[in-house]
Design an enzyme around this catalytic site. Structure first.
Site, PDB file in Angstrom:
ATOM      1  N   CYS A  96      36.703  30.749  70.810  1.00 25.26           N
ATOM      2  CA  CYS A  96      36.426  30.980  72.282  1.00 25.26           C
ATOM      3  C   CYS A  96      36.631  32.431  72.592  1.00 25.26           C
ATOM      4  O   CYS A  96      37.010  33.292  71.808  1.00 25.26           O
ATOM      5  CB  CYS A  96      35.630  29.893  72.890  1.00 25.26           C
ATOM      6  SG  CYS A  96      34.168  30.470  74.349  1.00 25.26           S
ATOM      7  N   ARG A 130      23.499  32.340  78.006  1.00 28.09           N
ATOM      8  CA  ARG A 130      24.964  31.752  78.404  1.00 28.09           C
ATOM      9  C   ARG A 130      24.534  30.710  76.944  1.00 28.09           C
ATOM     10  O   ARG A 130      23.650  30.062  77.110  1.00 28.09           O
ATOM     11  CB  ARG A 130      24.870  31.202  79.296  1.00 28.09           C
ATOM     12  CG  ARG A 130      26.523  30.045  79.342  1.00 28.09           C
ATOM     13  CD  ARG A 130      27.282  29.779  80.042  1.00 28.09           C
ATOM     14  NE  ARG A 130      28.833  29.880  79.405  1.00 28.09           N
ATOM     15  CZ  ARG A 130      29.845  30.689  80.016  1.00 28.09           C
ATOM     16  NH1 ARG A 130      29.386  31.783  80.079  1.00 28.09           N
ATOM     17  NH2 ARG A 130      30.884  29.680  79.718  1.00 28.09           N
ATOM     18  N   HIS A 194      33.918  24.384  69.874  1.00 24.69           N
ATOM     19  CA  HIS A 194      35.387  23.672  70.495  1.00 24.69           C
ATOM     20  C   HIS A 194      34.271  22.198  69.646  1.00 24.69           C
ATOM     21  O   HIS A 194      33.275  22.118  69.436  1.00 24.69           O
ATOM     22  CB  HIS A 194      34.611  24.082  72.522  1.00 24.69           C
ATOM     23  CG  HIS A 194      34.876  24.707  72.600  1.00 24.69           C
ATOM     24  ND1 HIS A 194      36.275  25.194  73.442  1.00 24.69           N
ATOM     25  CD2 HIS A 194      34.335  25.874  73.588  1.00 24.69           C
ATOM     26  CE1 HIS A 194      36.136  25.569  73.306  1.00 24.69           C
ATOM     27  NE2 HIS A 194      35.047  26.628  73.904  1.00 24.69           N
TER      28      HIS A 194
END
EC number: 6.3.5.13
Length: 236
Positions: A96, A130, A194
């Site tokens: 990330c 997002r 993640h």
């Protein structure tokens, strides 16, 4: 492995800045899968006030918020140790925010371009929306990993330059741009996954090990493989 040690040196970069989403799990599973094969390991924690050692075998960077990301990028560029380690053939896994800052450039919270560490030919900025949720992607067949799963939570959009290759093609989720997820160049690999990424995808952990120690024996299926299949089934 490192010319100066009989142990596999796993270097965890800046856990005080880049460890927002349980990224320590990547360190733990990598060590565990190495030691199950009889490979001795050494974990090196490098905080943002420390110099980055050049003699490591596998370097791990995690996720972080905007300001810690900027500080991490500035310190890594000034230090130079990570770049020198990559140039001498170390493996790198960046997650990330870490993925963005090892590239050529990335965007700050106002999408102003800032220089990255420059070990992966990608350029990142901010998207209009997002990306949040489960992601599934099929890894480049040349890497022998198969399908991967993770959780993404980022506003980044990443363009891959000619010297890098997409890590995977998205089946579900956004990743880089809605079509690809992550990138790799030599033994440097970045991803938005993640979860953490390596506990969810033990074959990805084994890829990093192969890059540094060569051929490794398979392990019998265990909880890591069961978690992988469970998360894939839940996401699709």
């Amino acid at each position: 492995m490192s010319d100066t040690s009989s142990r596999l040196r796993i270097v965890w970069i800046y856990p005080d800045l880049l460890s927002t989403y349980g990224d320590r799990g990547n360190v733990l599973i990598l060590r565990r899968r190495a030691e199950l094969r009889g490979i001795a390991t050494e974990i090196v924690h490098v905080h943002s006030s420390d110099a980055v050692p050049v003699e490591g075998d596998i370097y791990l960077l995690g996720g972080g918020e905007d300001r810690p990301q900027i500080l991490a990028a500035e310190r890594l560029r000034a230090d130079g140790g990570l770049k020198r380690a990559a140039e001498r053939g170390a493996a790198v896994l960046a997650i990330c925010a870490g993925y963005q800052i090892i590239g050529e450039s990335y965007g700050d919270d106002a999408d102003n371009p800032l220089p990255g560490v420059g070990i992966l030919d990608v350029r990142s900025g901010r998207g209009e929306t997002r990306a949040v949720g489960e992601i599934v992607a099929d890894v480049d067949p040349n890497l022998g990993v198969g399908r991967i799963t993770g959780f993404e939570n980022h506003q980044g959009r990443t363009a891959i330059g000619p010297n890098a290759v997409p890590l995977s093609r998205t089946v579900r989720g956004i990743g880089n741009d809605g079509q690809t997820e992550g990138a790799y160049q030599g033994q440097v690999l970045g991803t938005y996954l993640h979860g953490p990424a390596l506990p969810r995808n033990p074959e990805l952990a084994d890829l990093l090990l192969r890059w540094r120690v060569g051929a490794i024996p398979p392990l019998p299926p265990s909880w890591g493989e069961r978690l992988h299949e469970e998360r894939l089934a839940a996401a699709l």
